[in-house]
Scaffold this active site. Sequence first.
Site, PDB file in Angstrom:
ATOM      1  N   HIS A  12      12.394  61.336 -15.786  1.00 62.54           N
ATOM      2  CA  HIS A  12      14.001  61.251 -15.862  1.00 62.54           C
ATOM      3  C   HIS A  12      14.058  62.723 -15.052  1.00 62.54           C
ATOM      4  CE1 HIS A  12      17.881  60.636 -18.187  1.00 62.54           C
ATOM      5  NE2 HIS A  12      18.102  61.580 -17.189  1.00 62.54           N
ATOM      6  N   HIS A  14      16.771  64.009 -11.774  1.00 60.98           N
ATOM      7  CA  HIS A  14      17.539  63.855 -10.973  1.00 60.98           C
ATOM      8  C   HIS A  14      17.090  64.927  -9.873  1.00 60.98           C
ATOM      9  CE1 HIS A  14      20.681  62.347 -14.143  1.00 60.98           C
ATOM     10  NE2 HIS A  14      19.656  62.751 -14.661  1.00 60.98           N
ATOM     11  N   LYS A  95      18.373  51.645 -14.860  1.00 66.55           N
ATOM     12  CA  LYS A  95      19.244  52.750 -15.606  1.00 66.55           C
ATOM     13  C   LYS A  95      20.654  52.540 -16.002  1.00 66.55           C
ATOM     14  CE  LYS A  95      19.853  57.138 -17.643  1.00 66.55           C
ATOM     15  NZ  LYS A  95      19.676  58.143 -16.976  1.00 66.55           N
ATOM     16  N   HIS A 134      21.053  56.059 -20.990  1.00 70.77           N
ATOM     17  CA  HIS A 134      21.704  57.240 -21.521  1.00 70.77           C
ATOM     18  C   HIS A 134      22.680  56.696 -22.632  1.00 70.77           C
ATOM     19  CE1 HIS A 134      24.170  61.219 -20.637  1.00 70.77           C
ATOM     20  NE2 HIS A 134      24.427  60.617 -21.672  1.00 70.77           N
ATOM     21  N   HIS A 168      15.829  61.258 -22.915  1.00 72.14           N
ATOM     22  CA  HIS A 168      16.908  62.634 -23.760  1.00 72.14           C
ATOM     23  C   HIS A 168      17.377  62.497 -25.353  1.00 72.14           C
ATOM     24  CE1 HIS A 168      20.686  60.790 -22.037  1.00 72.14           C
ATOM     25  NE2 HIS A 168      20.248  60.697 -20.703  1.00 72.14           N
ATOM     26  N   ASP A 240      15.280  65.293 -17.395  1.00 74.45           N
ATOM     27  CA  ASP A 240      16.750  65.591 -17.224  1.00 74.45           C
ATOM     28  C   ASP A 240      16.896  66.215 -16.400  1.00 74.45           C
ATOM     29  OD1 ASP A 240      18.540  64.389 -16.645  1.00 74.45           O
ATOM     30  OD2 ASP A 240      19.449  65.181 -18.874  1.00 74.45           O
TER      31      ASP A 240
END
Length: 335
Positions: A12, A14, A95, A134, A168, A240
Amino acid sequence: MKIILKDPLDMHLHLRDGEMLKITAPLSAKYFSGALIMPNLIPPVTSIEQVESYKKRILQAIGENVFKPYMTLFFKDSYSYEFLKEAKKHITAIKLYPAGITTNSEGGVSKIDSFSLKEVLEAMSELEIPLCVHGESEGFVMDRESEFLSVYEELAREFPKLKIIMEHITTKDAVNLLEKYENLYATITLHHLYITLDDVAGGLLRPHLFCKPIAKRPEDRMALRKAAFSAHPKVMFGSDSAPHPVSKKESLGCAAGVFTAPIALQALCDLFEKADVLDNLQKFVSDNAKNIYSLTPPKKEVVLVKEEYEVEERFGDVVPMFSKEKIGWRVESVL
Ligand code: DOR
Ligand code: ZN
């Protein structure tokens, strides 16, 4: 003391785009074999062309490093079976964001239930495309994940062949849910293994630890640690790691996200060693993800030694977790 971690995976991540991508991509690519790349760009990644061109920009940004970006699409309830069939060749997962729940998620889904999303989720299930979620409601910030658990249950029950990854997770209730449904999995971040809400807001406010979902209570952290430390087979490391420029963090209206990618393996070694479970780290940072997603990432061996190192103050204009603090482990070499 030393440890060799084989093919570390961050399930995960970004990386962002543009100048930020040039800072973040090499940092992950240096220590990880691969990562699941989040699609919440502006605009979000919703087409095969966008997936491919973003992947190209990532590969350009990593330079010489050997690193596999596992791409994702931003969930839309309008995706057709035909589109998904073609998309499957280009992505590893999709996602799903509740609309407006976090950074760049305005184009997410406003009604998440098995009836509204039936067509897409049936197609994903048949095509064996995992769904990453999420999972937060619009309720009181400390209760958002717990309130969302009934949605996970409904989706897991109604689509038993769909692999659902609770991203997460931050609560003991989410950890417990793993036992109830065969098709539920989870990622756990580094920061949620380390901190509780007290670290964020118990003393002076620490914006670099502010993230979504917000860190919870000591008993929640304990449950997360128990799952990670025992290398629970349905749990994977997903950092994350979410970089924001310092101007967006140390500001009125602090952006959510903790930047951990460059220090994640070192800090995980520290944490696992202190808990006397270093032998389980390999499973948590790689083997479980390989099994869950059926991945064969490029080979990489990261040698870490128990020697103190001081974390860089900044990477570009991004402040990492543990900035200028000492971590008990450092990376000695990457083979
Ligand atoms: O803290 C977070 N930051 N949580 C998310 O879900 C998104 C992320 C980001 O993209 O900045
Ligand atoms: Zn995220």
